[in-house]
Design a protein around this motif. Structure first.
Motif, PDB file in Angstrom:
ATOM      1  N   GLY A 111       3.793  -7.232 -14.994  1.00  0.00           N
ATOM      2  CA  GLY A 111       3.984  -7.850 -15.957  1.00  0.00           C
ATOM      3  C   GLY A 111       3.509  -9.437 -15.928  1.00  0.00           C
ATOM      4  N   MET A 112       2.739  -9.772 -15.289  1.00  0.00           N
ATOM      5  CA  MET A 112       2.125 -11.022 -14.732  1.00  0.00           C
ATOM      6  C   MET A 112       1.097 -10.873 -15.864  1.00  0.00           C
ATOM      7  SD  MET A 112       2.268 -11.879 -10.812  1.00  0.00           S
ATOM      8  CE  MET A 112       2.779 -13.464 -10.531  1.00  0.00           C
ATOM      9  N   SER A 113       0.577  -9.819 -15.973  1.00  0.00           N
ATOM     10  CA  SER A 113      -0.739  -9.545 -16.499  1.00  0.00           C
ATOM     11  C   SER A 113      -0.659  -8.476 -17.520  1.00  0.00           C
ATOM     12  CB  SER A 113      -2.124  -9.420 -15.604  1.00  0.00           C
ATOM     13  OG  SER A 113      -3.198  -9.228 -16.344  1.00  0.00           O
ATOM     14  N   ASP A 114      -1.478  -8.578 -18.586  1.00  0.00           N
ATOM     15  CA  ASP A 114      -1.405  -7.229 -19.541  1.00  0.00           C
ATOM     16  C   ASP A 114      -2.375  -6.258 -18.898  1.00  0.00           C
ATOM     17  OD1 ASP A 114      -0.036  -8.633 -21.536  1.00  0.00           O
ATOM     18  OD2 ASP A 114      -1.847  -9.441 -22.319  1.00  0.00           O
ATOM     19  N   LYS A 115      -3.191  -6.660 -17.921  1.00  0.00           N
ATOM     20  CA  LYS A 115      -3.998  -5.697 -17.188  1.00  0.00           C
ATOM     21  C   LYS A 115      -3.370  -5.259 -15.884  1.00  0.00           C
ATOM     22  CE  LYS A 115      -8.344  -7.795 -18.848  1.00  0.00           C
ATOM     23  NZ  LYS A 115      -9.531  -8.370 -18.469  1.00  0.00           N
ATOM     24  N   GLU A 116      -3.580  -3.970 -15.572  1.00  0.00           N
ATOM     25  CA  GLU A 116      -2.985  -3.467 -14.343  1.00  0.00           C
ATOM     26  C   GLU A 116      -3.642  -4.012 -13.185  1.00  0.00           C
ATOM     27  OE1 GLU A 116      -1.241  -0.151 -13.527  1.00  0.00           O
ATOM     28  OE2 GLU A 116      -0.320   0.154 -15.362  1.00  0.00           O
ATOM     29  N   SER A 117      -2.838  -4.585 -12.226  1.00  0.00           N
ATOM     30  CA  SER A 117      -3.562  -5.217 -10.820  1.00  0.00           C
ATOM     31  C   SER A 117      -4.021  -4.022  -9.854  1.00  0.00           C
ATOM     32  CB  SER A 117      -2.526  -5.920 -10.367  1.00  0.00           C
ATOM     33  OG  SER A 117      -2.970  -6.644  -9.433  1.00  0.00           O
ATOM     34  N   GLU A 118      -4.996  -3.351 -10.214  1.00  0.00           N
ATOM     35  CA  GLU A 118      -5.708  -2.522  -9.288  1.00  0.00           C
ATOM     36  C   GLU A 118      -5.942  -2.995  -8.091  1.00  0.00           C
ATOM     37  OE1 GLU A 118      -5.741   0.672 -10.015  1.00  0.00           O
ATOM     38  OE2 GLU A 118      -4.804   0.478 -11.902  1.00  0.00           O
ATOM     39  N   VAL A 119      -6.309  -4.310  -7.965  1.00  0.00           N
ATOM     40  CA  VAL A 119      -6.701  -4.998  -6.643  1.00  0.00           C
ATOM     41  C   VAL A 119      -5.364  -4.930  -5.613  1.00  0.00           C
ATOM     42  CG1 VAL A 119      -7.176  -7.132  -5.649  1.00  0.00           C
ATOM     43  CG2 VAL A 119      -8.460  -6.477  -7.923  1.00  0.00           C
ATOM     44  N   LEU A 120      -4.312  -5.262  -6.447  1.00  0.00           N
ATOM     45  CA  LEU A 120      -3.119  -5.336  -5.500  1.00  0.00           C
ATOM     46  C   LEU A 120      -2.610  -4.027  -5.152  1.00  0.00           C
ATOM     47  CD1 LEU A 120      -0.506  -6.769  -4.768  1.00  0.00           C
ATOM     48  CD2 LEU A 120       0.595  -6.102  -6.659  1.00  0.00           C
ATOM     49  N   LYS A 121      -2.645  -2.750  -5.808  1.00  0.00           N
ATOM     50  CA  LYS A 121      -2.493  -1.628  -5.971  1.00  0.00           C
ATOM     51  C   LYS A 121      -3.300  -1.039  -4.503  1.00  0.00           C
ATOM     52  CE  LYS A 121      -0.432  -0.122 -10.045  1.00  0.00           C
ATOM     53  NZ  LYS A 121      -0.498   0.623 -11.337  1.00  0.00           N
ATOM     54  N   THR A 122      -4.602  -1.329  -4.524  1.00  0.00           N
ATOM     55  CA  THR A 122      -5.444  -0.781  -3.831  1.00  0.00           C
ATOM     56  C   THR A 122      -5.147  -1.621  -2.361  1.00  0.00           C
ATOM     57  OG1 THR A 122      -7.119  -0.429  -5.277  1.00  0.00           O
ATOM     58  CG2 THR A 122      -7.826  -0.647  -2.980  1.00  0.00           C
ATOM     59  N   GLN A 123      -4.896  -2.725  -2.305  1.00  0.00           N
ATOM     60  CA  GLN A 123      -4.635  -3.533  -1.085  1.00  0.00           C
ATOM     61  C   GLN A 123      -3.349  -3.097  -0.476  1.00  0.00           C
ATOM     62  OE1 GLN A 123      -6.601  -5.839   0.390  1.00  0.00           O
ATOM     63  NE2 GLN A 123      -8.341  -5.632  -0.865  1.00  0.00           N
ATOM     64  N   LEU A 124      -2.294  -2.912  -1.268  1.00  0.00           N
ATOM     65  CA  LEU A 124      -1.072  -2.375  -0.788  1.00  0.00           C
ATOM     66  C   LEU A 124      -1.172  -1.074  -0.152  1.00  0.00           C
ATOM     67  CD1 LEU A 124       1.940  -3.692  -3.211  1.00  0.00           C
ATOM     68  CD2 LEU A 124       0.879  -4.649  -1.010  1.00  0.00           C
ATOM     69  N   GLN A 125      -1.970  -0.264  -0.594  1.00  0.00           N
ATOM     70  CA  GLN A 125      -2.442   1.175  -0.214  1.00  0.00           C
ATOM     71  C   GLN A 125      -2.967   0.839   1.511  1.00  0.00           C
ATOM     72  OE1 GLN A 125      -4.942   3.129  -2.872  1.00  0.00           O
ATOM     73  NE2 GLN A 125      -3.280   3.553  -3.993  1.00  0.00           N
ATOM     74  N   TYR A 126      -3.770  -0.190   1.590  1.00  0.00           N
ATOM     75  CA  TYR A 126      -4.209  -0.599   2.762  1.00  0.00           C
ATOM     76  C   TYR A 126      -3.089  -0.983   3.868  1.00  0.00           C
ATOM     77  CZ  TYR A 126      -9.123  -0.690   0.738  1.00  0.00           C
ATOM     78  OH  TYR A 126     -10.089  -0.407   0.278  1.00  0.00           O
ATOM     79  N   VAL A 127      -2.316  -1.496   3.219  1.00  0.00           N
ATOM     80  CA  VAL A 127      -1.180  -2.052   4.179  1.00  0.00           C
ATOM     81  C   VAL A 127      -0.307  -0.819   4.591  1.00  0.00           C
ATOM     82  CG1 VAL A 127       1.114  -3.232   4.185  1.00  0.00           C
ATOM     83  CG2 VAL A 127      -0.938  -4.424   2.850  1.00  0.00           C
ATOM     84  N   GLU A 128      -0.099  -0.012   3.741  1.00  0.00           N
ATOM     85  CA  GLU A 128       0.576   1.404   3.845  1.00  0.00           C
ATOM     86  C   GLU A 128      -0.093   2.297   4.916  1.00  0.00           C
ATOM     87  OE1 GLU A 128       3.333   2.217   0.154  1.00  0.00           O
ATOM     88  OE2 GLU A 128       1.275   2.636   0.174  1.00  0.00           O
ATOM     89  N   ARG A 129      -1.559   2.427   4.739  1.00  0.00           N
ATOM     90  CA  ARG A 129      -2.089   3.271   5.648  1.00  0.00           C
ATOM     91  C   ARG A 129      -2.254   2.618   7.028  1.00  0.00           C
ATOM     92  NH1 ARG A 129      -7.730   3.337   3.145  1.00  0.00           N
ATOM     93  NH2 ARG A 129      -6.430   4.307   1.290  1.00  0.00           N
ATOM     94  N   ALA A 130      -2.014   1.254   7.252  1.00  0.00           N
ATOM     95  CA  ALA A 130      -2.139   0.578   8.461  1.00  0.00           C
ATOM     96  C   ALA A 130      -0.908   0.757   9.268  1.00  0.00           C
ATOM     97  CB  ALA A 130      -2.332  -0.949   8.245  1.00  0.00           C
ATOM     98  N   LEU A 131       0.162   0.925   8.517  1.00  0.00           N
ATOM     99  CA  LEU A 131       1.425   1.236   9.119  1.00  0.00           C
ATOM    100  C   LEU A 131       1.702   2.568   9.530  1.00  0.00           C
ATOM    101  CD1 LEU A 131       4.558   0.121   9.605  1.00  0.00           C
ATOM    102  CD2 LEU A 131       5.034   0.982   7.389  1.00  0.00           C
ATOM    103  N   MET A 132       1.039   3.334   8.815  1.00  0.00           N
ATOM    104  CA  MET A 132       1.389   4.871   8.828  1.00  0.00           C
ATOM    105  C   MET A 132       0.548   5.398  10.099  1.00  0.00           C
ATOM    106  SD  MET A 132       1.852   6.554   5.012  1.00  0.00           S
ATOM    107  CE  MET A 132       2.005   8.070   5.755  1.00  0.00           C
ATOM    108  N   ASP A 133      -0.630   4.495  10.279  1.00  0.00           N
ATOM    109  CA  ASP A 133      -1.641   4.814  11.575  1.00  0.00           C
ATOM    110  C   ASP A 133      -0.881   4.601  12.819  1.00  0.00           C
ATOM    111  OD1 ASP A 133      -3.748   5.846   9.898  1.00  0.00           O
ATOM    112  OD2 ASP A 133      -4.849   3.962  10.009  1.00  0.00           O
ATOM    113  N   LYS A 134       0.155   3.763  12.763  1.00  0.00           N
ATOM    114  CA  LYS A 134       0.991   3.182  13.879  1.00  0.00           C
ATOM    115  C   LYS A 134       2.115   3.978  14.111  1.00  0.00           C
ATOM    116  CE  LYS A 134      -1.374  -0.318  15.805  1.00  0.00           C
ATOM    117  NZ  LYS A 134      -1.717  -0.567  17.292  1.00  0.00           N
ATOM    118  N   PHE A 135       2.928   4.152  12.880  1.00  0.00           N
ATOM    119  CA  PHE A 135       4.176   4.817  12.784  1.00  0.00           C
ATOM    120  C   PHE A 135       4.435   5.620  11.748  1.00  0.00           C
ATOM    121  CE2 PHE A 135       4.457   0.454  14.369  1.00  0.00           C
ATOM    122  CZ  PHE A 135       4.825   0.619  15.664  1.00  0.00           C
TER     123      PHE A 135
END
Length: 257
Positions: A111-135
């Motif tokens: 809602g901050m932007s009319d455009k989808e923040s694909e950058v955020l979604k991609t980066q958060l996927q990296y965070v989730e992947r880093a977590l799942m690689d460990k636990f």
């Protein structure tokens, strides 16, 4: 814009404060991965099951069943119990709340932007992947990767926080571009949009601080307990290795101090 800058600075300070964490009582390492279900414990090396314990009383090494006496089976049961008493709780503690925190961050930015923040979604996927690689935790299993258990708090307060920091600031760039486009085309109230962004960034900084600081504190409180339990597990593992020397090829617990 000054309000937004203050918000970003506040978030940076919050993230930086997470780097201060208590040191664990001792250095404990899991040298192999573990997969735990209700019926089976697997010690995994390079993606393959090397040791398997069925129903806490049957031992397989490299796929071969190891015949144990009643007394030897009791040692195996103690080893299994030690793993079950520590690892699932550790995985739960490491994973609980983190995914919810990531979802909260994504919702705040929406809602901050009319455009989808694909950058955020991609980066958060990296965070989730880093977590799942460990636990990793599923409906019927727990997984933990080889790692130093006494440095888990560093994993959250450094690696994970940095990845979230990059995700949020990466998304800000896309949002500011969108707001600039809106300004050029005179769509909407640009000042209100920027003020709203600043308020949302404050919320994000609080979410990050609350989620990761809580995680570090929980791990700090558990550090001595894990150390004591894993010391006992290491002793039991040594007893089992004396009974079955080939178990030493896949030494699970290593106490460094």
């Amino acid at each position: 814009m000054a309000f937004l800058s203050r918000s970003i600075l506040a978030m940076s300070i919050a993230l930086s404060s997470l780097n201060v964490s208590a040191k664990a009582v001792c250095e404990v390492e899991l040298r192999h991965g573990l997969i735990i279900t209700d019926d089976v414990i697997r010690i995994v090396d390079k993606g393959q099951t090397r040791v398997q314990i069925n129903n806490d009383n049957q031992l397989f090494i490299r796929g071969y069943w190891i015949d144990l006496t009643s007394d030897e089976t009791l040692v195996l049961k103690q080893f299994s119990a030690g793993i079950r008493d520590t690892v699932p709780e550790l995985v739960e503690l490491a994973t609980d709340g983190v995914n919810l925190g990531l979802s909260a961050i994504e919702q705040v930015v929406e809602g901050m932007s009319d455009k989808e923040s694909e950058v955020l979604k991609t980066q958060l996927q990296y965070v989730e992947r880093a977590l799942m690689d460990k636990f990793k935790r599923g409906d019927d299993f727990f997984f933990i990767a080889p790692q130093s258990l006494s440095k888990i708090d560093d994993f959250f307060t450094k690696e994970i926080s940095q990845k979230i920091h990059s995700a949020v600031h990466g998304s800000l760039g896309a949002i500011l571009v969108s707001l600039g486009d809106a300004f050029k085309s005179r769509e909407g109230n640009i000042e209100d949009r920027i003020n709203d962004m600043g308020q949302r960034m404050d919320i994000i900084s609080k979410e990050i601080d609350k989620s990761l600081q809580k995680k570090a504190q929980q791990l700090e409180l558990k550090a001595s307990e894990y150390c004591e339990c894993l010391n006992s597990l290491d002793v039991t593992e040594s007893r089992l290795q004396m009974i079955v020397p080939s178990m030493a090829d896949f030494d699970l617990v290593q106490i460094k101090s």
